[in-house]
Design a protein around this motif. Structure first.
Motif, mmCIF file in Angstrom:
data_model
loop_
_atom_site.group_PDB
_atom_site.id
_atom_site.type_symbol
_atom_site.label_atom_id
_atom_site.label_comp_id
_atom_site.label_asym_id
_atom_site.label_seq_id
_atom_site.Cartn_x
_atom_site.Cartn_y
_atom_site.Cartn_z
ATOM 1 N N ARG A 73 0.845 -1.191 0.000
ATOM 2 C CA ARG A 73 0.000 0.000 0.000
ATOM 3 C C ARG A 73 0.882 1.242 0.000
ATOM 4 O O ARG A 73 1.965 1.259 0.565
ATOM 5 N N SER A 74 0.403 2.290 -0.642
ATOM 6 C CA SER A 74 1.192 3.514 -0.807
ATOM 7 C C SER A 74 1.533 4.200 0.506
ATOM 8 O O SER A 74 2.521 4.925 0.576
ATOM 9 N N ALA A 75 0.754 3.983 1.537
ATOM 10 C CA ALA A 75 1.022 4.596 2.832
ATOM 11 C C ALA A 75 2.060 3.812 3.632
ATOM 12 O O ALA A 75 2.338 4.141 4.779
ATOM 13 N N THR A 76 2.626 2.765 3.024
ATOM 14 C CA THR A 76 3.627 1.955 3.706
ATOM 15 C C THR A 76 4.900 1.901 2.872
ATOM 16 O O THR A 76 4.957 2.412 1.758
ATOM 17 N N ARG A 77 5.908 1.256 3.427
ATOM 18 C CA ARG A 77 7.146 1.012 2.697
ATOM 19 C C ARG A 77 7.435 -0.477 2.787
ATOM 20 O O ARG A 77 6.932 -1.169 3.670
ATOM 21 N N VAL A 78 8.253 -0.982 1.889
ATOM 22 C CA VAL A 78 8.615 -2.396 1.882
ATOM 23 C C VAL A 78 9.571 -2.664 3.042
ATOM 24 O O VAL A 78 10.555 -1.939 3.234
ATOM 25 N N ASP A 79 9.292 -3.700 3.824
ATOM 26 C CA ASP A 79 10.184 -4.118 4.907
ATOM 27 C C ASP A 79 11.348 -4.898 4.278
ATOM 28 O O ASP A 79 11.386 -6.122 4.305
ATOM 29 N N VAL A 80 12.290 -4.151 3.705
ATOM 30 C CA VAL A 80 13.394 -4.730 2.941
ATOM 31 C C VAL A 80 14.293 -5.604 3.805
ATOM 32 O O VAL A 80 14.631 -6.725 3.432
ATOM 33 N N ASN A 81 14.684 -5.102 4.948
ATOM 34 C CA ASN A 81 15.661 -5.822 5.774
ATOM 35 C C ASN A 81 15.053 -6.838 6.728
ATOM 36 O O ASN A 81 15.779 -7.523 7.430
ATOM 37 N N GLY A 82 13.743 -6.945 6.742
ATOM 38 C CA GLY A 82 13.073 -7.918 7.606
ATOM 39 C C GLY A 82 12.374 -8.973 6.771
ATOM 40 O O GLY A 82 12.980 -9.939 6.303
#
Length: 188
Positions: free
Chosen positions: A90-99
Motif C-alpha cells: 500500500r502507498s502509505a507503507t514502505r517495503v520491509d526490505v531488511n526484515g
C-alpha cells in the motif's frame, strides 16, 4: 463509467484500452484468467506529470493513500547472484526490505533495483511499473493488506494512466505470493 475509487469519471475495462498499455501489460490483460474477470481491471487516464504517489494523492485526494499501492522492484543478492523481484505494498507503507523481504527471499542483501534494470527488464516506464505483466521469472510479493483492499489503484505500466484492480486479483498474478507484514508504516 465512474471508477469505484477516486474522482475518475472515465474508467474503462482494461481489455478495451490495450493500445494505451505497454506491451507486457497488454499481453497480460489479453491472457488474463482466474476468479476476477479481466473486465474488472479498469483503466483510468491520468496526467503523467503527477504520477508519483505524493503528488498524485494531493491532486486526486488523500483518501487514495488507503486504496493505492506501489510496485517496487528489488534486487536480491545471494552468493554473488542477483535476481529481481516485485513487491506490492500500500502507498502509505514502505517495503520491509531488511526484515520480511530479505528473510523470504533468503537473500544476504536486498536493495532497490536500478531504474535501468527495473524499466529495461519489465518493459515498463519508471513511475508506472505495475505487477500486471512482469517477467515470469520474477516473484511478485504482495502484502496481505493489498489483497484485503476491495479496490486498489496502481500503475498501468506507463506514467500516463493507472489501473484500478480488485485487491484479491493481485493474489492470482503469475508468480504471486501473499506475505503478511511486507508493507510497514512509514516512519514520520
Amino acid at each position: 463509467m465512474r471508477a469505484p475509487i477516486g474522482d475518475f469519471d472515465d474508467a474503462r475495462p482494461a481489455p478495451d484500452c490495450l493500445d494505451l498499455l505497454t506491451e507486457p501489460v497488454a499481453a497480460a490483460v489479453r491472457a488474463w484468467t482466474g476468479a476476477v474477470p479481466a473486465d474488472q481491471l479498469l483503466y483510468v487516464d491520468t496526467d503523467p506529470g503527477i504520477a508519483d504517489t505524493a503528488v498524485f494523492v494531493e491532486h486526486h485526494g488523500r483518501e487514495l493513500l488507503d486504496t493505492s499501492a506501489n510496485c517496487v522492484i528489488v534486487a536480491a543478492k545471494r552468493g554473488g547472484e542477483a535476481r529481481l523481484a516485485a513487491c506490492v505494498v500500500r502507498s502509505a507503507t514502505r517495503v520491509d526490505v531488511n526484515g520480511v523481504l530479505r528473510k523470504h527471499l533468503g537473500a544476504r542483501r536486498v536493495s532497490f533495483a536500478s531504474m535501468d534494470a527495473a524499466t529495461g527488464e519489465s518493459g515498463m516506464e519508471y513511475g508506472g511499473i505495475t505487477p500486471v505483466g512482469l517477467p515470469a521469472s520474477w516473484p511478485v510479493l504482495v502484502d496481505a493488506a493489498v489483497v484485503d483492499t476491495p479496490w486498489v489503484l496502481i500503475g498501468s505500466g506507463r506514467r500516463r494512466g493507472k489501473l484500478i484492480v480488485p485487491g484479491k486479483a493481485f493474489a492470482q498474478l503469475r508468480g504471486a505470493e501473499v506475505l503478511e507484514g511486507l508493507g510497514v508504516p512509514v516512519a514520520g
